[in-house]
Design an enzyme around this catalytic site. Structure first.
Site, PDB file in Angstrom:
ATOM      1  N   HIS A 219      10.274  63.408  36.045  1.00 57.91           N
ATOM      2  CA  HIS A 219      10.514  63.545  34.615  1.00 57.91           C
ATOM      3  C   HIS A 219       9.998  64.916  34.182  1.00 57.91           C
ATOM      4  O   HIS A 219       9.076  65.460  34.786  1.00 57.91           O
ATOM      5  CB  HIS A 219       9.746  62.426  33.900  1.00 57.91           C
ATOM      6  CG  HIS A 219      10.027  62.280  32.442  1.00 57.91           C
ATOM      7  ND1 HIS A 219       9.504  63.138  31.501  1.00 57.91           N
ATOM      8  CD2 HIS A 219      10.746  61.354  31.747  1.00 57.91           C
ATOM      9  CE1 HIS A 219       9.893  62.757  30.289  1.00 57.91           C
ATOM     10  NE2 HIS A 219      10.650  61.690  30.411  1.00 57.91           N
TER      11      HIS A 219
ATOM     12  N   ASP B 122       2.368  60.222  37.994  1.00 61.77           N
ATOM     13  CA  ASP B 122       3.049  59.752  36.789  1.00 61.77           C
ATOM     14  C   ASP B 122       3.396  58.287  37.006  1.00 61.77           C
ATOM     15  O   ASP B 122       4.317  57.960  37.748  1.00 61.77           O
ATOM     16  CB  ASP B 122       4.308  60.594  36.554  1.00 61.77           C
ATOM     17  CG  ASP B 122       5.179  60.062  35.423  1.00 61.77           C
ATOM     18  OD1 ASP B 122       4.841  59.021  34.829  1.00 61.77           O
ATOM     19  OD2 ASP B 122       6.213  60.688  35.134  1.00 61.77           O
TER      20      ASP B 122
ATOM     21  N   GLN C 282       6.594  54.492  34.889  1.00 57.27           N
ATOM     22  CA  GLN C 282       7.574  53.471  35.255  1.00 57.27           C
ATOM     23  C   GLN C 282       7.027  52.468  36.269  1.00 57.27           C
ATOM     24  O   GLN C 282       7.751  51.554  36.674  1.00 57.27           O
ATOM     25  CB  GLN C 282       8.827  54.142  35.831  1.00 57.27           C
ATOM     26  CG  GLN C 282       9.474  55.151  34.910  1.00 57.27           C
ATOM     27  CD  GLN C 282       9.953  54.541  33.603  1.00 57.27           C
ATOM     28  OE1 GLN C 282      10.176  53.340  33.502  1.00 57.27           O
ATOM     29  NE2 GLN C 282      10.102  55.371  32.578  1.00 57.27           N
TER      30      GLN C 282
ATOM     31  N   LYS D 170       6.010  51.466  27.190  1.00 60.22           N
ATOM     32  CA  LYS D 170       6.923  51.025  28.243  1.00 60.22           C
ATOM     33  C   LYS D 170       6.489  49.699  28.857  1.00 60.22           C
ATOM     34  O   LYS D 170       7.197  49.146  29.705  1.00 60.22           O
ATOM     35  CB  LYS D 170       7.037  52.097  29.328  1.00 60.22           C
ATOM     36  CG  LYS D 170       7.662  53.409  28.831  1.00 60.22           C
ATOM     37  CD  LYS D 170       7.799  54.415  29.948  1.00 60.22           C
ATOM     38  CE  LYS D 170       8.219  55.781  29.429  1.00 60.22           C
ATOM     39  NZ  LYS D 170       9.578  55.809  28.857  1.00 60.22           N
TER      40      LYS D 170
ATOM     41  N   CYS E 247      15.625  63.326  30.682  1.00 61.10           N
ATOM     42  CA  CYS E 247      14.476  64.238  30.836  1.00 61.10           C
ATOM     43  C   CYS E 247      14.222  64.540  32.312  1.00 61.10           C
ATOM     44  O   CYS E 247      13.074  64.556  32.775  1.00 61.10           O
ATOM     45  CB  CYS E 247      13.222  63.667  30.178  1.00 61.10           C
ATOM     46  SG  CYS E 247      13.355  63.493  28.394  1.00 61.10           S
TER      47      CYS E 247
END
Length: 410
Positions: free
Chosen positions: A123, A200, A203, A226, A365
């Site tokens: 991302h 990151d 997700q 999220k 993104c």
């Protein structure tokens, strides 16, 4: 904690899912962008504002004490959720992007000629901060190559990371391809060369059980919105010894120890990185979201999402001229990114919306990844605890209707 997930009971907790869109039942397949919120989270935030709204840390009155307990209790909930050693390792931020930027701006152990290693599947929030750091320090940015299916081969990881590498930044799960990266193994390679790893986890945190001791990563970032929580709240986990040696990037109230006319000193972790009035209501909402997910159980969540993803992959693969990007159905998270030949993904998403189906369209993104795919943009469907096979059937029907409409010669 249940072994299986009762999706019908779960749906009852989400008032937004009971509405119709364009006269059709809502099939919300855009959780990768943001999840919906259960009543339990909404009510926890509402309770804070109705019953004990106050600032934290400073006041000694009853409401201030209750608010501080709620805020710091949320920190402990997050610590336990990801199995961090110390509460000082949990920094509340505005989201994953802010967390990654904090590391990129504050972690100082990089100099001219050093290397920062990332991947093309990242991302923008996990590329641009490292680009800026590389420019600022005159360091180099290197990319781990991807396989044809958009995955990482550990031999390529080992070939890319070397003794010049100081930072490795990688997504736990790709927001486009659904690729699940072996961050534990990547962390091991990074540490063998004296580098740190920043992950990151935007997700991953909503969908899998996390254990910072097992993964042995140095920094891990994720967002509340999220994973059923409110917007405007995120978490940066960092190993305590690293955070102690990092300087804050925001200055003001609460993060100080002493302020004189010409200089100041900083207070201890974690407040050193939380200048100003913190995200009190958001943290309380995030803690409630974590409790909600833990009550369901991540084994049940994983099994449900795996079943939905494989079903969706099979059904969508039968739509003529539809191409799916990324790993095979048994090696991906609950994300399916696709295009239909000769139909722009924005047109696809607009057409699906007329059938009550919410998907995402664009570059997500992730423009370097789009270039790697040879596409300017794609459509994306993503699945979560409140989705059913009926949602997927509605998606597939809408895709066929869309294809038929755009193939009609006027």
């Amino acid at each position: 904690m249940a072994d299986t997930l009762n999706v019908n009971e779960i749906i009852e907790d989400f008032p937004i899912l009971k509405q119709q869109v364009n006269g059709k039942r809502l099939a919300y397949l855009d959780t990768t962008a943001t999840s919906q919120k259960p009543l339990q989270v909404i009510e926890a935030i509402d309770d804070y504002y109705k019953r004990y709204n106050s600032n934290v840390h400073r006041g000694v009155h009853t409401l201030g004490s209750l608010a501080t307990d709620g805020y710091e209790g949320a920190r402990e909930t997050v610590r336990r959720f990801i199995n961090a050693h110390y509460f000082e390792e949990i920094i509340f931020t505005r989201g994953t992007t802010a967390s990654i930027n904090l590391v990129a701006r504050s972690y100082a152990n990089i100099s001219e000629g050093d290397e920062i290693v990332v991947t093309e599947m990242e991302h923008h929030a996990n590329i641009v901060p490292w680009q800026e750091l590389a420019h600022r320090k005159n360091a180099s940015l290197k990319f781990i190559p991807m396989t044809e299916t958009g995955e990482l081969n550990i031999e390529d990881v080992k070939a890319t990371i070397n003794d010049k590498t100081k930072i490795v930044a990688v997504a736990h799960v790709s927001n486009v391809l659904g690729t699940i990266n072996d961050v534990k193994e990547i962390a091991k390679v990074a540490h063998e060369h004296g580098a740190i790893i920043s992950v990151d986890g935007a997700q991953a945190a909503p969908h899998m059980k996390l254990d910072m001791q097992d993964l042995d990563v140095d920094f891990y970032s994720f967002s509340g919105h999220k994973m059923l929580g409110p917007t405007g709240i995120g978490v940066l986990y960092g190993k305590r010894d690293l955070l102690k040696n990092m300087e804050p990037i925001e200055y003001g109230g609460d993060m100080i120890d002493f302020v004189g006319k010409y200089d100041a000193t900083w207070t201890d972790l974690p407040v050193k990185f939380e200048a100003g009035t913190p995200l009190i209501a958001q943290a309380i909402g995030l803690a409630e979201a974590i409790k909600y997910l833990e009550n369901i159980g991540f084994d049940a969540i994983h099994a449900h999402e795996k079943e939905l993803t494989e079903y969706a992959y099979e059904q969508m693969s039968q739509v003529e001229d539809l191409e799916i990007y990324g790993p095979p159905k048994d090696r991906r998270a609950g994300v399916i990114t696709f295009n239909i030949k000769d139909i722009h993904p924005h047109d696809v998403a607009t057409a699906l919306d007329t059938e009550g189906v919410a998907v995402r369209a664009g570059h997500h993104c992730a423009q370097p990844l789009m270039k790697w795919l040879g596409q300017s943009s794609t459509a994306r469907a993503s699945f979560y605890i409140y989705n059913t096979k009926e949602d997927i059937d509605q998606l597939v029907y809408a895709l066929k209707q869309t294809k038929e409409f755009f193939s009609y010669e006027f």
